[in-house]
Design a protein around this motif. Structure first.
Motif, PDB file in Angstrom:
ATOM      1  N   ALA A  64      49.227   3.985  92.406  1.00 42.63           N
ATOM      2  CA  ALA A  64      50.427   4.350  91.640  1.00 42.63           C
ATOM      3  C   ALA A  64      51.643   4.370  92.563  1.00 42.63           C
ATOM      4  CB  ALA A  64      50.254   5.710  90.981  1.00 42.63           C
ATOM      5  N   PRO A  65      52.792   3.949  92.079  1.00 45.91           N
ATOM      6  CA  PRO A  65      53.962   3.860  92.947  1.00 45.91           C
ATOM      7  C   PRO A  65      54.604   5.207  93.295  1.00 45.91           C
ATOM      8  CG  PRO A  65      54.507   3.124  90.753  1.00 45.91           C
ATOM      9  CD  PRO A  65      53.029   3.386  90.765  1.00 45.91           C
ATOM     10  N   SER A  66      54.436   6.239  92.462  1.00 48.56           N
ATOM     11  CA  SER A  66      55.194   7.455  92.747  1.00 48.56           C
ATOM     12  C   SER A  66      54.459   8.761  92.471  1.00 48.56           C
ATOM     13  CB  SER A  66      56.482   7.441  91.915  1.00 48.56           C
ATOM     14  OG  SER A  66      56.163   7.436  90.542  1.00 48.56           O
ATOM     15  N   PHE A  67      53.157   8.725  92.267  1.00 46.39           N
ATOM     16  CA  PHE A  67      52.423   9.956  91.962  1.00 46.39           C
ATOM     17  C   PHE A  67      51.005   9.842  92.500  1.00 46.39           C
ATOM     18  CE2 PHE A  67      49.518  12.339  89.203  1.00 46.39           C
ATOM     19  CZ  PHE A  67      50.035  13.606  89.343  1.00 46.39           C
ATOM     20  N   CYS A  68      50.471  10.955  93.012  1.00 48.19           N
ATOM     21  CA  CYS A  68      49.098  10.958  93.505  1.00 48.19           C
ATOM     22  C   CYS A  68      48.441  12.303  93.208  1.00 48.19           C
ATOM     23  CB  CYS A  68      49.067  10.706  95.010  1.00 48.19           C
ATOM     24  SG  CYS A  68      47.388  10.624  95.689  1.00 48.19           S
ATOM     25  N   SER A  69      47.246  12.229  92.724  1.00 44.72           N
ATOM     26  CA  SER A  69      46.400  13.404  92.557  1.00 44.72           C
ATOM     27  C   SER A  69      45.246  13.248  93.539  1.00 44.72           C
ATOM     28  CB  SER A  69      45.861  13.468  91.121  1.00 44.72           C
ATOM     29  OG  SER A  69      44.869  14.465  91.022  1.00 44.72           O
ATOM     30  N   MET A  70      45.103  14.220  94.432  1.00 45.61           N
ATOM     31  CA  MET A  70      44.053  14.185  95.440  1.00 45.61           C
ATOM     32  C   MET A  70      43.105  15.354  95.195  1.00 45.61           C
ATOM     33  SD  MET A  70      44.470  14.105  99.592  1.00 45.61           S
ATOM     34  CE  MET A  70      44.853  15.815  99.926  1.00 45.61           C
ATOM     35  N   ARG A  71      41.843  15.050  94.954  1.00 45.13           N
ATOM     36  CA  ARG A  71      40.830  16.078  94.752  1.00 45.13           C
ATOM     37  C   ARG A  71      40.054  16.271  96.040  1.00 45.13           C
ATOM     38  NH1 ARG A  71      37.491  15.287  89.226  1.00 45.13           N
ATOM     39  NH2 ARG A  71      38.578  16.990  88.229  1.00 45.13           N
ATOM     40  N   GLY A  72      39.773  17.521  96.374  1.00 41.78           N
ATOM     41  CA  GLY A  72      39.005  17.809  97.568  1.00 41.78           C
ATOM     42  C   GLY A  72      37.795  18.657  97.245  1.00 41.78           C
ATOM     43  N   LEU A  73      36.698  18.377  97.904  1.00 41.00           N
ATOM     44  CA  LEU A  73      35.477  19.163  97.794  1.00 41.00           C
ATOM     45  C   LEU A  73      34.997  19.439  99.202  1.00 41.00           C
ATOM     46  CD1 LEU A  73      32.982  20.352  96.299  1.00 41.00           C
ATOM     47  CD2 LEU A  73      32.018  18.033  96.353  1.00 41.00           C
ATOM     48  N   SER A  74      34.694  20.696  99.471  1.00 44.72           N
ATOM     49  CA  SER A  74      34.236  21.105 100.789  1.00 44.72           C
ATOM     50  C   SER A  74      32.960  21.923 100.611  1.00 44.72           C
ATOM     51  CB  SER A  74      35.326  21.942 101.460  1.00 44.72           C
ATOM     52  OG  SER A  74      34.895  22.469 102.678  1.00 44.72           O
TER      53      SER A  74
END
Length: 160
Positions: free
Chosen positions: A101-111
């Motif tokens: 996407a050019p202007s948005f990011c959703s980053m999911r993290g699992l630890s």
């Protein structure tokens, strides 16, 4: 204004979608971060921070060393962190959507820390994101609570 509405809508939607299994497992933590930038930027920042903290020499905190990239694809990074004093490991997984996407990011993290106990899965995630400078980016939003990450409310994270 439209970006803020998108963030709020995304946050509510992601809260519903996030499994609550970590509520019964303090060795697991889930978090979501939203950015007003393409996913290539937060992905590169996380990779750069892992490389910077890949050394086995810990100067200030065991959470700032001994990281290793295990697997990576354009929308996914798998990382391993080892506590040198206890040899406990934490597996970190980051998923980036949408990856292009050019202007948005959703980053999911699992630890997930193995074996459980003695370390904070939240701090390993938080310190990596904070150390990378992503928490200072315009539009940064973290979605995380005690149901998603039991160690969040009981731990003071000490990295940069």
């Amino acid at each position: 204004m439209a970006f803020r509405a998108l963030l709020l809508t995304s946050a509510a939607f992601l809260q519903i979608l996030m499994p609550s299994t970590s509520a019964v497992d303090p060795s697991t933590c889930r978090a979501v971060w939203l950015f007003k930038m393409p996913c290539t930027q937060p992905r590169a920042a996380v990779e750069d921070q892992v490389i910077a903290w890949s050394t086995h020499k810990c100067y200030d905190s065991e959470e700032e060393c001994s990281y290793e990239i295990i697997k990576e694809t354009p929308g996914y990074i798998e990382i391993k962190h080892t506590y040198l004093s206890t040899q406990k490991t934490t597996a970190l997984n980051f998923t980036f959507k949408p990856p292009a996407a050019p202007s948005f990011c959703s980053m999911r993290g699992l630890s997930t820390t193995v074996p459980p106990g003695g370390s904070s899965p939240y701090c390993v995630l938080h310190n990596l994101i904070n150390g990378s400078g992503l928490t200072q980016e315009p539009g940064f939003t973290e979605i995380c609570n005690a149901a998603m990450c039991p160690s969040m409310d009981v731990t003071a994270c000490g990295a940069s």
